[in-house]
Design a protein around this motif. Structure first.
Motif, PDB file in Angstrom:
ATOM      1  N   ASN A  40       0.818  -1.227   0.000  1.00  0.00           N
ATOM      2  CA  ASN A  40       0.000   0.000   0.000  1.00  0.00           C
ATOM      3  C   ASN A  40       0.850   1.275   0.000  1.00  0.00           C
ATOM      4  OD1 ASN A  40       0.847   0.126   2.670  1.00  0.00           O
ATOM      5  ND2 ASN A  40      -1.080  -0.622   3.519  1.00  0.00           N
ATOM      6  N   VAL A  48      -0.303   5.478   0.127  1.00  0.00           N
ATOM      7  CA  VAL A  48       0.034   6.389   1.230  1.00  0.00           C
ATOM      8  C   VAL A  48       0.866   7.547   0.694  1.00  0.00           C
ATOM      9  CG1 VAL A  48       1.105   6.595   3.499  1.00  0.00           C
ATOM     10  CG2 VAL A  48      -0.049   4.473   2.882  1.00  0.00           C
ATOM     11  N   GLY A 105      11.346   3.481   4.967  1.00  0.00           N
ATOM     12  CA  GLY A 105      10.975   2.128   4.541  1.00  0.00           C
ATOM     13  C   GLY A 105      10.250   2.190   3.223  1.00  0.00           C
ATOM     14  N   ASN A 106       9.268   1.296   3.061  1.00  0.00           N
ATOM     15  CA  ASN A 106       8.543   1.240   1.784  1.00  0.00           C
ATOM     16  C   ASN A 106       7.836   2.549   1.460  1.00  0.00           C
ATOM     17  OD1 ASN A 106       8.744  -1.558   0.629  1.00  0.00           O
ATOM     18  ND2 ASN A 106       8.270  -2.013   2.759  1.00  0.00           N
ATOM     19  N   ILE A 107       7.269   3.204   2.486  1.00  0.00           N
ATOM     20  CA  ILE A 107       6.547   4.457   2.224  1.00  0.00           C
ATOM     21  C   ILE A 107       7.502   5.652   2.238  1.00  0.00           C
ATOM     22  CG2 ILE A 107       4.702   5.993   3.024  1.00  0.00           C
ATOM     23  CD1 ILE A 107       3.374   3.475   4.285  1.00  0.00           C
ATOM     24  N   ASP A 110      16.740   7.458   9.315  1.00  0.00           N
ATOM     25  CA  ASP A 110      16.348   6.066   9.576  1.00  0.00           C
ATOM     26  C   ASP A 110      17.613   5.284   9.908  1.00  0.00           C
ATOM     27  OD1 ASP A 110      15.579   3.391   9.538  1.00  0.00           O
ATOM     28  OD2 ASP A 110      14.138   3.672   7.912  1.00  0.00           O
ATOM     29  N   PHE A 150      17.910   2.346  10.760  1.00  0.00           N
ATOM     30  CA  PHE A 150      17.831   0.902  10.464  1.00  0.00           C
ATOM     31  C   PHE A 150      17.466   0.639   9.006  1.00  0.00           C
ATOM     32  CE2 PHE A 150      15.738   2.039  14.531  1.00  0.00           C
ATOM     33  CZ  PHE A 150      16.767   1.685  15.394  1.00  0.00           C
ATOM     34  N   VAL A 189       7.305   5.478  10.525  1.00  0.00           N
ATOM     35  CA  VAL A 189       7.926   4.375  11.283  1.00  0.00           C
ATOM     36  C   VAL A 189       6.826   3.526  11.909  1.00  0.00           C
ATOM     37  CG1 VAL A 189       9.910   5.876  11.810  1.00  0.00           C
ATOM     38  CG2 VAL A 189       8.212   5.487  13.549  1.00  0.00           C
ATOM     39  N   PRO A 190       7.093   2.248  12.135  1.00  0.00           N
ATOM     40  CA  PRO A 190       6.067   1.387  12.741  1.00  0.00           C
ATOM     41  C   PRO A 190       5.862   1.737  14.214  1.00  0.00           C
ATOM     42  CG  PRO A 190       7.948   0.095  11.901  1.00  0.00           C
ATOM     43  CD  PRO A 190       8.344   1.524  11.847  1.00  0.00           C
ATOM     44  N   PHE A 243       0.956   9.871   8.850  1.00  0.00           N
ATOM     45  CA  PHE A 243       0.160   8.785   8.268  1.00  0.00           C
ATOM     46  C   PHE A 243       0.639   7.437   8.789  1.00  0.00           C
ATOM     47  CE2 PHE A 243      -1.425  11.985   5.460  1.00  0.00           C
ATOM     48  CZ  PHE A 243      -2.684  11.523   5.119  1.00  0.00           C
ATOM     49  N   ALA A 244       1.435   7.459   9.882  1.00  0.00           N
ATOM     50  CA  ALA A 244       1.982   6.185  10.383  1.00  0.00           C
ATOM     51  C   ALA A 244       1.091   5.630  11.493  1.00  0.00           C
ATOM     52  CB  ALA A 244       3.411   6.363  10.832  1.00  0.00           C
ATOM     53  N   ARG A 245       1.075   6.227  12.673  1.00  0.00           N
ATOM     54  CA  ARG A 245       0.168   5.840  13.749  1.00  0.00           C
ATOM     55  C   ARG A 245       0.074   7.003  14.724  1.00  0.00           C
ATOM     56  NH1 ARG A 245      -1.344   2.474  10.796  1.00  0.00           N
ATOM     57  NH2 ARG A 245      -1.326   0.213  11.057  1.00  0.00           N
ATOM     58  N   ASP A 260      -3.816  10.928  10.145  1.00  0.00           N
ATOM     59  CA  ASP A 260      -4.759   9.931   9.625  1.00  0.00           C
ATOM     60  C   ASP A 260      -5.448   9.213  10.790  1.00  0.00           C
ATOM     61  OD1 ASP A 260      -5.890   8.838   7.351  1.00  0.00           O
ATOM     62  OD2 ASP A 260      -4.346   7.316   7.023  1.00  0.00           O
ATOM     63  N   HIS A 303      -8.322   7.666   8.574  1.00  0.00           N
ATOM     64  CA  HIS A 303      -7.450   6.506   8.263  1.00  0.00           C
ATOM     65  C   HIS A 303      -7.618   6.073   6.799  1.00  0.00           C
ATOM     66  CE1 HIS A 303      -5.661   2.411   9.825  1.00  0.00           C
ATOM     67  NE2 HIS A 303      -4.855   3.056   9.005  1.00  0.00           N
ATOM     68  N   GLY A 353      -5.113   6.462   4.442  1.00  0.00           N
ATOM     69  CA  GLY A 353      -3.821   6.331   3.757  1.00  0.00           C
ATOM     70  C   GLY A 353      -3.780   5.210   2.738  1.00  0.00           C
ATOM     71  N   ALA A 354      -4.303   4.042   3.107  1.00  0.00           N
ATOM     72  CA  ALA A 354      -4.199   2.872   2.228  1.00  0.00           C
ATOM     73  C   ALA A 354      -5.494   2.613   1.476  1.00  0.00           C
ATOM     74  CB  ALA A 354      -3.836   1.653   3.063  1.00  0.00           C
TER      75      ALA A 354
HETATM   76  N1  LIG Z   1      -2.325   5.420   7.212  1.00  0.00           N
HETATM   77  C1  LIG Z   1      -2.329   4.237   6.631  1.00  0.00           C
HETATM   78  O1  LIG Z   1      -3.326   3.792   6.083  1.00  0.00           O
HETATM   79  C2  LIG Z   1      -1.056   3.420   6.619  1.00  0.00           C
HETATM   80  C3  LIG Z   1      -0.786   2.592   5.523  1.00  0.00           C
HETATM   81  C4  LIG Z   1       0.420   1.879   5.513  1.00  0.00           C
HETATM   82  C5  LIG Z   1       1.286   1.978   6.584  1.00  0.00           C
HETATM   83  N2  LIG Z   1       0.958   2.755   7.644  1.00  0.00           N
HETATM   84  C6  LIG Z   1       1.868   2.883   8.796  1.00  0.00           C
HETATM   85  O2  LIG Z   1       3.131   3.309   8.314  1.00  0.00           O
HETATM   86  C7  LIG Z   1       4.160   2.520   8.895  1.00  0.00           C
HETATM   87  C8  LIG Z   1       5.328   2.440   7.933  1.00  0.00           C
HETATM   88  O3  LIG Z   1       4.938   1.714   6.781  1.00  0.00           O
HETATM   89  P1  LIG Z   1       6.037   1.172   5.745  1.00  0.00           P
HETATM   90  O4  LIG Z   1       5.286   0.343   4.765  1.00  0.00           O
HETATM   91  O5  LIG Z   1       6.897   2.267   5.247  1.00  0.00           O
HETATM   92  O6  LIG Z   1       6.877   0.224   6.714  1.00  0.00           O
HETATM   93  P2  LIG Z   1       8.372  -0.291   6.517  1.00  0.00           P
HETATM   94  O7  LIG Z   1       8.551  -1.384   7.500  1.00  0.00           O
HETATM   95  O8  LIG Z   1       8.646  -0.559   5.086  1.00  0.00           O
HETATM   96  O9  LIG Z   1       9.282   0.953   6.951  1.00  0.00           O
HETATM   97  C9  LIG Z   1       9.415   1.378   8.257  1.00  0.00           C
HETATM   98  C10 LIG Z   1      10.771   2.066   8.368  1.00  0.00           C
HETATM   99  O10 LIG Z   1      10.846   2.681   9.654  1.00  0.00           O
HETATM  100  C11 LIG Z   1      12.198   2.561  10.088  1.00  0.00           C
HETATM  101  N3  LIG Z   1      12.270   2.745  11.526  1.00  0.00           N
HETATM  102  C12 LIG Z   1      11.955   1.884  12.510  1.00  0.00           C
HETATM  103  N4  LIG Z   1      12.202   2.449  13.711  1.00  0.00           N
HETATM  104  C13 LIG Z   1      12.689   3.682  13.460  1.00  0.00           C
HETATM  105  C14 LIG Z   1      13.151   4.738  14.281  1.00  0.00           C
HETATM  106  N5  LIG Z   1      13.149   4.618  15.613  1.00  0.00           N
HETATM  107  N6  LIG Z   1      13.590   5.870  13.700  1.00  0.00           N
HETATM  108  C15 LIG Z   1      13.593   6.000  12.345  1.00  0.00           C
HETATM  109  N7  LIG Z   1      13.195   5.021  11.510  1.00  0.00           N
HETATM  110  C16 LIG Z   1      12.737   3.885  12.068  1.00  0.00           C
HETATM  111  C17 LIG Z   1      12.602   1.159   9.641  1.00  0.00           C
HETATM  112  O11 LIG Z   1      14.013   1.033   9.584  1.00  0.00           O
HETATM  113  C18 LIG Z   1      11.953   1.081   8.266  1.00  0.00           C
HETATM  114  O12 LIG Z   1      12.855   1.497   7.270  1.00  0.00           O
HETATM  115  C19 LIG Z   1       3.473   1.169   9.168  1.00  0.00           C
HETATM  116  O13 LIG Z   1       4.115   0.470  10.207  1.00  0.00           O
HETATM  117  C20 LIG Z   1       2.077   1.574   9.538  1.00  0.00           C
HETATM  118  O14 LIG Z   1       1.976   1.813  10.926  1.00  0.00           O
HETATM  119  C21 LIG Z   1      -0.187   3.486   7.684  1.00  0.00           C
END
Ligand SMILES: NC(=O)c1ccc[n+]([C@@H]2O[C@H](COP(=O)([O-])OP(=O)(O)OC[C@H]3O[C@@H](n4cnc5c(N)ncnc54)[C@H](O)[C@@H]3O)[C@@H](O)[C@H]2O)c1
Ligand SMILES: O=C(O)CC[C@@H](O)C(=O)O
Length: 396
Positions: A83, A87, A145-147, A166, A168, A201-202, A228-230, A254, A271, A273-274
């Motif tokens: 997704n 986002v 990360g992915n987003i 980031d 990690f 970030v998660p 848009f994370a949490r 979100d 909510h 985003g996705a």
């Molecule tokens: N609003 C929505 O509908 C929606 C949709 C998708 C994802 N999300 C949220 O977005 C979050 C991220 O999604 P994603 O697909 O990019 O996940 P992902 O796992 O691909 O990327 C998360 C990134 O965060 C980094 N990270 C972890 N801890 C960290 C820290 N302390 N400081 C800096 N970076 C840190 C990780 O290294 C990773 O690169 C999801 O976990 C979810 O909670 C929300």
């Protein structure tokens, strides 16, 4: 063999339709083999012992008590990247909408409905909504990360300066990030210089309240913050103070809640985003494919608690064993098999943190009582949390 899947939330048909005649999908199943869900929270819900796997059609797994389910032998999957584009598009549109005061401007325009001289009022009052261009402004991306990675890359093509934090970052993602995205190694550096910040970030125990009073104090005055994370990543008390003293000019989230509604200069989105047809389909297809693969072959792709494993199933039967990552597990397992005169055709053992997973292909076609007996024995090994036997229906 029929696999029972319990669903929560609206799962796109493109994914459900992959669960063919070998599957019974039922939202009310009391003893399912697996669960397929989106945001429904499984915290504080009893988990039937029949459940072997859970697939989250989405990225975040904070609605699943992953650690305690792992102790119960459950593999937890998510759908990384499925997704991310949805986002990203909403983050970029909010970035522009926020810079141009679009949210408050639209609310004001709607308030003119039914009044006279709308055109005159518009021209007389539009100066209240003069905005900024984002070109040349600095965007901070927390979490690449992915987003975060695609937000960072595309913000560059909108002529923004992009800074990212980031510690990690994965090697796979690092390859995709433009070298014009400036990486910083401490968060303060990003907070102090950016006009806009977006967090990706998660949510975990470690990241709850990640943006706290100290973080807000380090920010430039008037920052626009996009989340848009949490919601729980941001300490709401500190956010309230930062909105009041003007550190945060606008907070776009979100994740609305009662407290958020009380705050000024907040834009709350339900909510979404996705929530695109494409993203919902991508997530459902990926989640269903991963579940199918796991239930039918024991192979694992995109679990958050176990390593990837892909061993083609060609022998008459397979034993899958989920266990603690401690010495002599493979030794104990193979001794047990040798005692029953089962011949090992192939084997893979992989670990991830404190957990491991072993696949053993055997040359023997087990009868039901033989399978029950060997599974009981395997499960009696200290550290084994689940053992399964998969009979290869295609084997001649
Ligand atoms: N609003 C929505 O509908 C929606 C949709 C998708 C994802 N999300 C949220 O977005 C979050 C991220 O999604 P994603 O697909 O990019 O996940 P992902 O796992 O691909 O990327 C998360 C990134 O965060 C980094 N990270 C972890 N801890 C960290 C820290 N302390 N400081 C800096 N970076 C840190 C990780 O290294 C990773 O690169 C999801 O976990 C979810 O909670 C929300
Ligand atoms: O299912 C959704 O609509 C939201 C999913 C999102 O929060 C995620 O973490 O991927």
């Amino acid at each position: 063999m029929t696999h029972h899947i319990k669903t929560y939330n609206q799962i796109a048909n493109a994914g459900l339709s992959l669960l063919d005649e070998q599957y019974k999908v039922n939202a009310a199943d009391a003893d399912p083999d697996a669960i397929l869900l989106r945001s429904h929270s499984l915290h504080n819900e009893p988990l039937p012992s029949s459940v072997q796997a859970i697939a989250r059609a989405g990225a975040g797994t904070n609605n699943i008590p992953v650690e305690s389910f792992t102790e119960q032998g459950v593999v937890v999957f998510n759908t990384p990247g499925a997704n991310a584009n949805a986002v990203k598009e909403l983050v970029l549109s909010c970035l522009i909408a926020s810079a141009r005061n679009l949210f408050s401007a639209i609310t004001w325009t709607n308030s003119l409905k039914g009044s006279t001289n709308v055109a005159q009022q518009v021209e007389a009052n539009k100066k209240a909504f003069i905005g900024n261009e984002i070109r040349g402004k600095k965007l901070g991306v927390i979490g690449l990360g992915n987003i975060g990675s695609v937000v960072a890359n595309d913000a560059l093509s909108l002529d923004m300066d992009v800074v990212a934090y980031d510690p990690f970052v994965s090697v796979d993602v690092a390859w995709m990030i433009s070298r014009n995205v400036q990486r910083v190694h401490n968060l303060e550096e990003l907070l102090a210089t950016c006009d806009y910040i977006t967090i990706h970030v998660p949510l975990s125990e470690k990241t709850t309240g990640f943006i706290d009073e100290k973080a807000f104090k380090a920010m430039k005055k008037g920052i626009q913050f996009i989340n848009f994370a949490r919601g729980e990543l941001v300490d709401e008390q500190a956010l309230e103070a930062a909105l009041k003293d003007g550190t945060v000019g606008k907070y776009i989230t979100d994740f609305p809640n009662d407290r958020i509604f009380e705050l000024e200069n907040v834009v709350a989105i339900p909510h979404l985003g996705a929530s695109t047809l494409e993203s919902e389909e991508n997530c459902a297809v990926m989640a269903a494919t991963q579940l199918k693969n796991f239930l039918e072959t024991g192979n694992i792709r995109n679990a958050v608690n176990l390593p990837n494993i892909d061993l083609p199933l060609t022998s008459p039967g397979r034993l899958t064993i989920m266990h603690k990552n401690v010495p002599n597990m493979v030794g104990q397992i193979s001794t047990l098999l040798a005692e029953r005169a089962f011949n090992i055709a192939d084997m893979v053992n992989r670990s991830r943190g404190s957990w491991a997973y072993t696949l053993i292909d055997i040359d023997n076609k087990l009868t039901d009582p033989e399978a029950v007996d060997i599974l009981n024995r395997l499960q009696n090994i200290e550290g084994v949390v689940r053992a399964r036997h998969i009979a290869n229906g295609w084997h001649k």
